[in-house]
Write an enzyme that holds these catalytic residues in place. Sequence first.
Site, mmCIF file in Angstrom:
data_model
loop_
_atom_site.group_PDB
_atom_site.id
_atom_site.type_symbol
_atom_site.label_atom_id
_atom_site.label_comp_id
_atom_site.label_asym_id
_atom_site.label_seq_id
_atom_site.Cartn_x
_atom_site.Cartn_y
_atom_site.Cartn_z
ATOM 1 N N HIS A 1 -0.833 5.487 -7.446
ATOM 2 C CA HIS A 1 -1.686 5.184 -6.671
ATOM 3 C C HIS A 1 -1.802 3.650 -6.209
ATOM 4 O O HIS A 1 -1.596 2.714 -7.133
ATOM 5 C CB HIS A 1 -3.092 5.217 -7.450
ATOM 6 C CG HIS A 1 -4.120 4.877 -6.650
ATOM 7 N ND1 HIS A 1 -5.192 4.176 -7.200
ATOM 8 C CD2 HIS A 1 -4.754 5.545 -5.584
ATOM 9 C CE1 HIS A 1 -6.314 3.963 -6.165
ATOM 10 N NE2 HIS A 1 -5.984 4.974 -5.383
ATOM 11 N N GLU B 1 1.103 6.528 -3.362
ATOM 12 C CA GLU B 1 -0.027 6.732 -2.238
ATOM 13 C C GLU B 1 -0.356 5.204 -1.912
ATOM 14 O O GLU B 1 -0.175 4.325 -2.684
ATOM 15 C CB GLU B 1 -1.472 7.120 -3.115
ATOM 16 C CG GLU B 1 -2.639 7.364 -1.970
ATOM 17 C CD GLU B 1 -3.533 6.002 -2.295
ATOM 18 O OE1 GLU B 1 -4.505 6.052 -1.217
ATOM 19 O OE2 GLU B 1 -3.135 5.038 -2.643
ATOM 20 N N ASP C 1 -2.564 2.688 1.353
ATOM 21 C CA ASP C 1 -3.811 2.423 2.398
ATOM 22 C C ASP C 1 -3.448 1.615 3.125
ATOM 23 O O ASP C 1 -2.488 0.653 3.051
ATOM 24 C CB ASP C 1 -5.157 1.870 1.548
ATOM 25 C CG ASP C 1 -5.287 2.352 0.194
ATOM 26 O OD1 ASP C 1 -5.659 3.455 0.211
ATOM 27 O OD2 ASP C 1 -5.012 1.850 -0.745
ATOM 28 N N HIS D 1 -5.981 -2.103 0.920
ATOM 29 C CA HIS D 1 -7.140 -1.166 0.460
ATOM 30 C C HIS D 1 -8.300 -1.821 1.327
ATOM 31 O O HIS D 1 -8.961 -0.875 1.863
ATOM 32 C CB HIS D 1 -7.070 -1.222 -0.995
ATOM 33 C CG HIS D 1 -8.417 -0.287 -1.320
ATOM 34 N ND1 HIS D 1 -9.506 -0.763 -1.449
ATOM 35 C CD2 HIS D 1 -8.357 1.129 -1.488
ATOM 36 C CE1 HIS D 1 -10.609 0.456 -1.671
ATOM 37 N NE2 HIS D 1 -9.672 1.517 -1.667
ATOM 38 N N GLU E 1 -2.707 6.927 3.419
ATOM 39 C CA GLU E 1 -4.084 6.867 3.420
ATOM 40 C C GLU E 1 -4.758 6.122 4.720
ATOM 41 O O GLU E 1 -4.525 4.803 4.538
ATOM 42 C CB GLU E 1 -4.950 6.697 2.165
ATOM 43 C CG GLU E 1 -6.501 6.779 2.377
ATOM 44 C CD GLU E 1 -7.458 6.415 1.304
ATOM 45 O OE1 GLU E 1 -6.704 6.001 0.175
ATOM 46 O OE2 GLU E 1 -8.605 6.080 1.785
HETATM 47 O O1 G3P Z 1 -6.019 8.483 -1.755
HETATM 48 C C1 G3P Z 1 -6.712 8.271 -2.856
HETATM 49 C C2 G3P Z 1 -7.432 7.186 -3.211
HETATM 50 O O2 G3P Z 1 -6.726 6.104 -3.041
HETATM 51 C C3 G3P Z 1 -8.801 7.232 -2.241
HETATM 52 O O3 G3P Z 1 -9.555 6.240 -2.826
HETATM 53 O O4 G3P Z 1 -10.415 4.052 -2.495
HETATM 54 O O5 G3P Z 1 -8.696 4.382 -3.716
HETATM 55 O O6 G3P Z 1 -8.330 4.289 -1.377
HETATM 56 P P1 G3P Z 1 -9.192 4.768 -2.563
HETATM 57 MG MG MG Z 2 -6.321 5.024 -1.153
#
Ligand code: G3P
Ligand code: MG
Length: 248
Positions: A7, A34, A36, A49, A108
């Site tokens: 993550h 993952e 952002d 993020h 994401e």
């Molecule tokens: O994509 C999973 C997760 O990253 C979603 O929440 O706020 O950590 O981007 P966040």
């Molecule tokens: Mg995320």
Amino acid sequence: MTRIFGHRGASGYAPENTLESFALAAQQNAEGVELDVQLSRDGEVVVIHDETIDRTSDHQGRVMFHTLEELKSFNFNNHNPDYPFCAIPTLREVFELLKPTPLMINVELKTGIFPYPGIEEKVISLVEEFGMEDRIIYSSFNHYSVAKIRQVKPEAYCGMLHTDCFIDMAHYAREHQMNALHPAFWLLADQNYVSQARDYGLDINSWTINEDEYIDAALRLGINVLITNYPDRALEIRDHLIESGQIR
Ligand code: G3P
Ligand code: MG
């Protein structure tokens, strides 16, 4: 078998959403990362993020108010002294780093607060340029964003992120031709949620699963992707469950 994704990289150890963090996830043998994405003032797809740079860098302000050149001059080490300087990565730089590896990338789209018009097309064309179509999972809390991806690129793998308990979530996701649900991990406690997703032929890619007991439970449920800040620990737990015959 449940695949393990880091993550924001291996962000339990390295500054989140940096090349250092993605390289560490690869080194720990994660099967994916993952990350952002948002747009800089001059329209570059950057990996970050928050909608502001305040928390993770040594400067302030909205991402969209800074050019890539400005952003590149700031330190995104997330105030971690073990990493004296980390640059904000562009999505292109992450693709350059990970293209030679077998890792999948969950992009994401952070379009929930600012919609960043055109970001979907920019990400898709970058993915095409790198020929990485079969290694990308698109997701967003902004379901218009993933619907847009589906419309522009019908064969893309898309999932809807959500944290709340919606009625008939699986039905809704299927109506919009999604491949997967991306639930916050606590939603997995509801047996109906998991069985409905299966009934509708949807994968379950869940986040952010960091505690050993929740990693263990999610692996036993057989979710498709487990997204964690600690890919090394999740892989260790998965190995143990497989070796002891508790999961396949
Ligand atoms: O994509 C999973 C997760 O990253 C979603 O929440 O706020 O950590 O981007 P966040
Ligand atoms: Mg995320």
